[in-house]
Write a protein that holds these residues in place. Structure first.
Motif, PDB file in Angstrom:
ATOM      1  N   ASP A 139      40.951 -16.369  -5.280  1.00 35.52           N
ATOM      2  CA  ASP A 139      41.006 -17.533  -6.164  1.00 35.52           C
ATOM      3  C   ASP A 139      41.692 -18.729  -5.512  1.00 35.52           C
ATOM      4  O   ASP A 139      41.372 -19.882  -5.822  1.00 35.52           O
ATOM      5  N   ALA A 140      42.629 -18.464  -4.606  1.00 36.10           N
ATOM      6  CA  ALA A 140      43.301 -19.564  -3.915  1.00 36.10           C
ATOM      7  C   ALA A 140      42.300 -20.380  -3.100  1.00 36.10           C
ATOM      8  O   ALA A 140      42.426 -21.611  -2.986  1.00 36.10           O
ATOM      9  N   VAL A 141      41.303 -19.716  -2.531  1.00 44.32           N
ATOM     10  CA  VAL A 141      40.251 -20.422  -1.792  1.00 44.32           C
ATOM     11  C   VAL A 141      39.218 -20.978  -2.759  1.00 44.32           C
ATOM     12  O   VAL A 141      38.787 -22.132  -2.644  1.00 44.32           O
ATOM     13  N   ARG A 142      38.804 -20.171  -3.723  1.00 46.47           N
ATOM     14  CA  ARG A 142      37.793 -20.612  -4.692  1.00 46.47           C
ATOM     15  C   ARG A 142      38.193 -21.905  -5.387  1.00 46.47           C
ATOM     16  O   ARG A 142      37.376 -22.827  -5.546  1.00 46.47           O
ATOM     17  N   ASP A 143      39.455 -22.015  -5.798  1.00 46.88           N
ATOM     18  CA  ASP A 143      39.905 -23.177  -6.557  1.00 46.88           C
ATOM     19  C   ASP A 143      39.843 -24.469  -5.749  1.00 46.88           C
ATOM     20  O   ASP A 143      39.802 -25.562  -6.328  1.00 46.88           O
ATOM     21  N   GLU A 144      39.834 -24.345  -4.431  1.00 46.58           N
ATOM     22  CA  GLU A 144      39.780 -25.526  -3.573  1.00 46.58           C
ATOM     23  C   GLU A 144      38.372 -25.811  -3.059  1.00 46.58           C
ATOM     24  O   GLU A 144      38.171 -26.746  -2.286  1.00 46.58           O
ATOM     25  N   LEU A 145      37.399 -25.004  -3.467  1.00 45.99           N
ATOM     26  CA  LEU A 145      36.038 -25.196  -2.968  1.00 45.99           C
ATOM     27  C   LEU A 145      35.502 -26.603  -3.248  1.00 45.99           C
ATOM     28  O   LEU A 145      34.808 -27.171  -2.387  1.00 45.99           O
ATOM     29  N   PRO A 146      35.773 -27.185  -4.431  1.00 47.38           N
ATOM     30  CA  PRO A 146      35.273 -28.551  -4.658  1.00 47.38           C
ATOM     31  C   PRO A 146      35.738 -29.553  -3.605  1.00 47.38           C
ATOM     32  O   PRO A 146      35.032 -30.527  -3.316  1.00 47.38           O
ATOM     33  N   ARG A 147      36.900 -29.325  -3.013  1.00 41.89           N
ATOM     34  CA  ARG A 147      37.366 -30.217  -1.943  1.00 41.89           C
ATOM     35  C   ARG A 147      36.789 -29.820  -0.588  1.00 41.89           C
ATOM     36  O   ARG A 147      36.544 -30.671   0.270  1.00 41.89           O
ATOM     37  N   LEU A 148      36.553 -28.541  -0.405  1.00 40.84           N
ATOM     38  CA  LEU A 148      36.085 -28.066   0.897  1.00 40.84           C
ATOM     39  C   LEU A 148      34.619 -28.390   1.164  1.00 40.84           C
ATOM     40  O   LEU A 148      34.219 -28.546   2.326  1.00 40.84           O
ATOM     41  N   VAL A 149      33.808 -28.476   0.117  1.00 36.64           N
ATOM     42  CA  VAL A 149      32.365 -28.677   0.331  1.00 36.64           C
ATOM     43  C   VAL A 149      32.047 -30.033   0.947  1.00 36.64           C
ATOM     44  O   VAL A 149      30.913 -30.262   1.372  1.00 36.64           O
ATOM     45  N   GLN A 150      33.031 -30.921   1.042  1.00 41.34           N
ATOM     46  CA  GLN A 150      32.773 -32.197   1.708  1.00 41.34           C
ATOM     47  C   GLN A 150      32.330 -31.978   3.154  1.00 41.34           C
ATOM     48  O   GLN A 150      31.612 -32.804   3.724  1.00 41.34           O
TER      49      GLN A 150
END
Length: 411
Positions: A166-177
């Protein structure tokens, strides 16, 4: 004036000594995270190797894994990030452990959450077990307290596992850039990472679909195809991916066939002859380490995909696969290929030893004739082939198979 933001801000506020990784207290984590900002590539590499070995050891996650993931996300997002592609790969390990264990079916996150809840409900019993272990190992003081505070270490699925995910999942909206990065390797890494989060599919599948229309790099396109197949609906995958089966490099065709096989297995519908043909041809594809998907074991992944659609393989397909055993790129690939062949040739068989050597079908005879010379020529297979045969109901020696084949598989 633009103020630089420290991606490791708050690092010293985490009580790392109260957290654990594979080697005990996580007090060494801050130094290794800081080393990931070093200008010396050797220092960065050593820190990443050490972190990977400790907080994702053999695919396990620990109480330190989720906090590490949150800082690694910030390191990835930093404008002056160093080795961003390696950090993205590390994030995938933090989220899902060893990726080949998630392939080709994808991440069963609902199961993980259920199992983690059950483990949490058993916390007191686990603490009691940890106390008994600590006493038997003569652990005292803070070391004993550490293990009692972190009772989930080493469990395949636990609250620590889900917390890291979840720590990675929650930041996915920022990572997909980084799907739009000018560096193809970063596009490939983040595309593949996206495929590990089915809960975000409604947001991310359209982004992957857009990349399919414009991606020109072979590796990034392949990673995007694989990710799309892991999280998109079967109909969406069929609509968008089938066009990549033809007039593309072999690696891209493999990626498309892999995605389409996943769609077929999910929807329980025939995959089509072209998908099967591409995957069969891919079982002897040379390994592609730079792809960083299933460690680049293309042939092995192709075999696993074929296993998921084995109900649609014809007798000729199974015989063709059997003939490819000696051509597989490595013994690792051969192991998965052999399991796929046996599961298709001996459907429904298992360790109950319900296969009679005096009643072998022509396809089964063909398969065993292909296995025998590989078994005989490679000593490293002495321990692998009997186990593979036993998993599919053939608990017998090589000489017993030879006798059965000499008499045509009949008594």
């Amino acid at each position: 004036m633009v103020t630089k933001v420290d991606p490791l801000a708050g690092l010293d506020e985490v009580e790392w000594e109260r957290l654990v990784h594979a080697y005990g207290a996580a007090k060494d984590v801050p130094a290794n995270l800081r080393a990931l900002r070093s200008r010396d590539p050797r220092v960065r590499h050593g820190a990443l190797v050490h972190l990977s070995a400790s907080v994702t050891h053999q695919g396990s996650r620990y109480s330190a894994s989720a906090p590490v993931a949150r800082f690694v996300v910030e390191l990835v997002l930093a404008p002056d990030a160093l080795d961003r592609e390696g950090l993205l790969e590390f994030l995938c390990a933090l989220a899902v452990g060893i990726d080949d264990e998630r392939l080709p079916a994808g991440v069963p996150i609902a199961e993980w959450r259920g199992e983690a809840a059950q483990v949490e409900a058993e916390r007191e019993a686990l603490i009691a077990g940890a106390a008994e272990w600590a006493d038997s190992e003569m652990k005292r003081g803070r070391e004993r307290e550490l293990w009692l505070r972190n009772p989930f270490g080493g469990l395949a699925t636990s609250p620590d596992t889900v917390a890291a995910y979840d720590a990675v999942r929650d930041e996915l909206p920022r990572l997909v850039q980084f799907l739009g990065s000018h560096r193809s390797v970063e596009r490939a890494r983040v595309a593949y990472l996206t495929g590990m989060f089915p809960e975000f599919a409604a947001r991310t599948v359209p982004l992957l679909a857009d990349r399919l229309d414009v991606e020109t790099d072979e590796h990034a396109l392949t990673a995007t195809l694989i990710a799309h197949g892991l999280i998109a609906s079967p109909s969406a995958t069929l609509d968008r991916v089938a066009r990549f089966l033809d007039d593309q490099p072999p690696l891209v065709r493999w990626g498309a066939a892999t995605a389409l096989a996943r769609a077929s297995a999910t929807a329980s519908r025939p995959p089509g002859r072209r998908v099967i043909r591409v995957l069969i041809d891919s079982t002897v594809h040379q390994d592609v380490p730079d792809l960083r998907i299933h460690d680049g074991w293309i042939g092995s992944y192709a075999a696993k995909s074929l296993a998921s659609i084995r109900h649609w393989l014809t007798a000729a397909d199974v015989e063709d696969l059997a003939d490819r055993l000696p051509l597989a790129a490595s013994s690792f690939n051969r192991g998965h290929l052999l399991d796929t062949i046996l599961s298709a040739a001996f459907p429904g068989a298992g360790r109950a030893a319900n296969v009679r050597l005096d009643g072998l079908t022509p396809v089964q005879q063909h398969v065993l004739r292909a296995v025998l010379p590989v078994w005989e020529s490679d000593d490293s297979w002495m321990s692998m082939i009997p186990g593979a045969l036993a998993r599919h109901g053939l608990i017998c020696s090589r000489s017993e198979i030879e006798v059965a084949l000499t008499t045509g598989g009949t008594a």
